[in-house]
Design an enzyme around this catalytic site. Structure first.
Site, mmCIF file in Angstrom:
data_model
loop_
_atom_site.group_PDB
_atom_site.id
_atom_site.type_symbol
_atom_site.label_atom_id
_atom_site.label_comp_id
_atom_site.label_asym_id
_atom_site.label_seq_id
_atom_site.Cartn_x
_atom_site.Cartn_y
_atom_site.Cartn_z
ATOM 1 N N PHE A 26 1.955 10.060 12.888
ATOM 2 C CA PHE A 26 1.756 8.939 11.970
ATOM 3 C C PHE A 26 2.529 7.723 12.509
ATOM 4 C CE2 PHE A 26 2.532 6.657 7.947
ATOM 5 C CZ PHE A 26 1.261 6.674 7.398
ATOM 6 N N ASP B 211 7.984 16.408 9.627
ATOM 7 C CA ASP B 211 7.504 15.514 8.578
ATOM 8 C C ASP B 211 6.432 16.281 7.799
ATOM 9 O OD1 ASP B 211 6.214 13.614 7.001
ATOM 10 O OD2 ASP B 211 6.539 11.995 8.447
ATOM 11 N N TYR C 45 4.402 11.182 -3.121
ATOM 12 C CA TYR C 45 3.296 10.526 -3.852
ATOM 13 C C TYR C 45 1.928 11.017 -3.411
ATOM 14 C CZ TYR C 45 3.711 7.336 0.199
ATOM 15 O OH TYR C 45 3.822 6.810 1.454
ATOM 16 N N LYS C 46 1.885 11.962 -2.464
ATOM 17 C CA LYS C 46 0.599 12.514 -2.017
ATOM 18 C C LYS C 46 0.295 13.765 -2.852
ATOM 19 C CE LYS C 46 1.081 10.150 2.354
ATOM 20 N NZ LYS C 46 1.653 10.148 3.702
ATOM 21 N N ARG D 96 -11.874 10.501 5.103
ATOM 22 C CA ARG D 96 -11.018 11.647 4.758
ATOM 23 C C ARG D 96 -11.302 12.081 3.326
ATOM 24 N NH1 ARG D 96 -4.773 10.409 5.735
ATOM 25 N NH2 ARG D 96 -5.248 9.053 3.973
HETATM 26 C C1 LIG Z 1 2.367 9.064 4.109
HETATM 27 C C2 LIG Z 1 3.239 9.309 5.308
HETATM 28 C C3 LIG Z 1 4.439 8.619 5.454
HETATM 29 C C4 LIG Z 1 4.826 7.586 4.457
HETATM 30 O O1 LIG Z 1 6.010 6.950 4.751
HETATM 31 P P1 LIG Z 1 6.686 6.001 3.658
HETATM 32 O O2 LIG Z 1 7.855 5.482 4.342
HETATM 33 O O3 LIG Z 1 7.042 6.896 2.480
HETATM 34 O O4 LIG Z 1 5.694 4.967 3.286
HETATM 35 C C5 LIG Z 1 5.240 8.926 6.550
HETATM 36 N N1 LIG Z 1 4.865 9.853 7.451
HETATM 37 C C6 LIG Z 1 3.699 10.528 7.334
HETATM 38 C C7 LIG Z 1 3.338 11.564 8.329
HETATM 39 C C8 LIG Z 1 2.858 10.262 6.258
HETATM 40 O O5 LIG Z 1 1.710 10.918 6.145
#
Ligand SMILES: *Cc1c(COP(=O)(O)O)cnc(C)c1O
Length: 411
Positions: A125, A196, A221-222, A370
């Protein structure tokens, strides 16, 4: 091929032990396949937010810190998350965004060793990659970041590697790394590993301690439905608490914050990885959202997820394959997380047309749609409706009309 009859899908719903949970989400007619981006609010979270604002904040004012023990929300929420990720109480602290948590733990890991190399996945990501690029510049050492293809991670770890950092489930393709094997590969070379869990927690059973993982971060939040921008969490295995010093030091990680000492003395437990004042409203929402998971066996959640994603892939291939849709997610269940990614050159427009029909998934550039599988509130029958709508949409070639030209900035 599975029998594509409504009766078959309804029989799966009738036998689904998780089916009663849907009632907690009030989704109405919306078909919500975007729970890996923003989970919907469970009733428990909406009720708790109202209650915290009214009875704790309005009525309690600053007394709330004592009366409602706001100060320890990061650990209380952390302990609830611990159960879902195979961690022990006291190993998880909630707060800050995933990006910030990743920075905190990666910095602590790099500071603890002379080694100066990080191995990561080139398809990670973006925020995870950005965090590493920043760390490389501030540590004053020449930190080397190796971005490697997904299948070359284990072979890239060596005696020079300080840290391996990977996202367990890829945000685009849903491909899932083998956590025990890669953790072992890092340890074989004396490196630490930081996972992560943003796209796994709440959907995939996790066993951090069972496989000896060192560090982890994740998003609430997911699939945990904590609310837009809800705080993330940090896991540090108990055995590292003394050794891994926080580099992002704030008063909430101090051994005695209310002594207001000018000298930093780090708390000795996982609280040392906390930084600033707890996000009381947001953490209360996460805490209440996690109640939905109480008493839920994550292996049952996973079974439903795998079955649903398998069915969805079959249906899409069967109904939409002739229109150029291709599945981008691994067909081997052991290698996929909890969403299905579908490739099509007009993915962006097709998704906008679906959303206009109240069927919500999302688009990831350049050509992916997705569809998240969130077993707490999705029905098997929803898959049939989704695929029928998908077929109908692609048949009408919406990219030839002007209606869907404008793309929203966040989908
Ligand atoms: C959604 C997501 C994030 C989100 O990071 P924030 O700092 O909370 O916005 C980070 N890493 C991955 C792999 C994600 O899917």
């Amino acid at each position: 091929m599975t029998t594509i009859t409504k009766a078959f899908f309804e029989s799966l719903d009738a036998a689904d032990p998780l089916a009663p949970l849907r009632g907690q989400f009030d989704l109405g007619d919306t078909l919500y396949f975007n729970g890996n981006s923003l989970g919907p609010p469970p009733r428990s979270a909406r009720d708790r937010l109202r209650q915290v604002v009214e009875s704790q904040w309005r009525a309690g004012l600053a007394r709330g810190w004592d009366m409602h023990d706001w100060l320890h929300l990061p650990e209380r929420v952390g302990d609830r998350i611990a159960r879902l990720i195979g961690a022990a109480p006291g190993e998880v602290v909630a707060g800050d965004s995933t990006s910030v948590c990743l920075f905190k733990l990666a910095a602590a890991a790099l500071q603890s060793t002379e080694r100066a190399q990080v191995v990561t996945d080139e398809a990670n990501f973006p925020t995870d990659l950005y965090v590493l690029s920043g760390l490389r510049e501030i540590t004053g050492r020449r930190i080397e970041v190796l971005r490697r293809p997904v299948d070359r991670i284990a072979a890239s770890v060596s005696g020079q590697t300080a840290l391996v950092t990977l996202t367990h489930v890829n945000f685009k393709t849903s491909r899932m790394h083998d956590m025990p094997a890669l953790t072992a590969a890092a340890h074989d070379h004396g490196a630490l590993i930081l996972w992560d869990l943003s796209h796994s927690v709440g959907a995939v059973p996790l066993a951090l301690n069972a496989c000896g993982a060192d560090l982890a971060v994740g998003c609430t939040y997911k699939f945990l439905n904590g609310g837009p921008g809800a705080p993330a969490f940090s896991f540090v295995a108990q055995r590292h608490h003394q050794r891994l010093l926080p580099m992002l030091r704030g008063w909430m990680g101090h051994a005695s914050p209310f002594q207001f000492s000018g000298e930093y003395t780090s708390a000795s437990d996982s609280r040392r990885y906390a930084v600033g004042t707890p996000e009381v409203l947001a953490l209360s929402s996460v805490d209440a959202s996690l109640e939905v998971f109480d008493g839920i066996d994550m292996t049952v959640v996973r079974e439903k997820s795998v079955r649903m994603s398998g069915l969805l892939m079959e249906l899409i291939e069967h109904e939409c394959g002739e229109f150029g849709m291709e599945i981008a997610t691994p067909t081997d269940p052991a290698q996929r997380g909890s969403h299905v990614a579908v490739r099509h050159p007009e993915a962006c427009t097709i998704m906008q047309a679906l959303i206009a029909e109240n069927i919500i998934g999302d688009f990831r550039t350049p050509d992916l749609m997705r569809f998240a599988i969130a077993p707490l509130y999705l029905r098997y029958a929803d898959l049939l409706e989704l695929v029928a709508a998908l077929r109908k949409t692609v048949e009408t070639r919406p990219w030839e009309s002007d209606v869907f030209r404008r793309r929203a900035t966040v989908t």
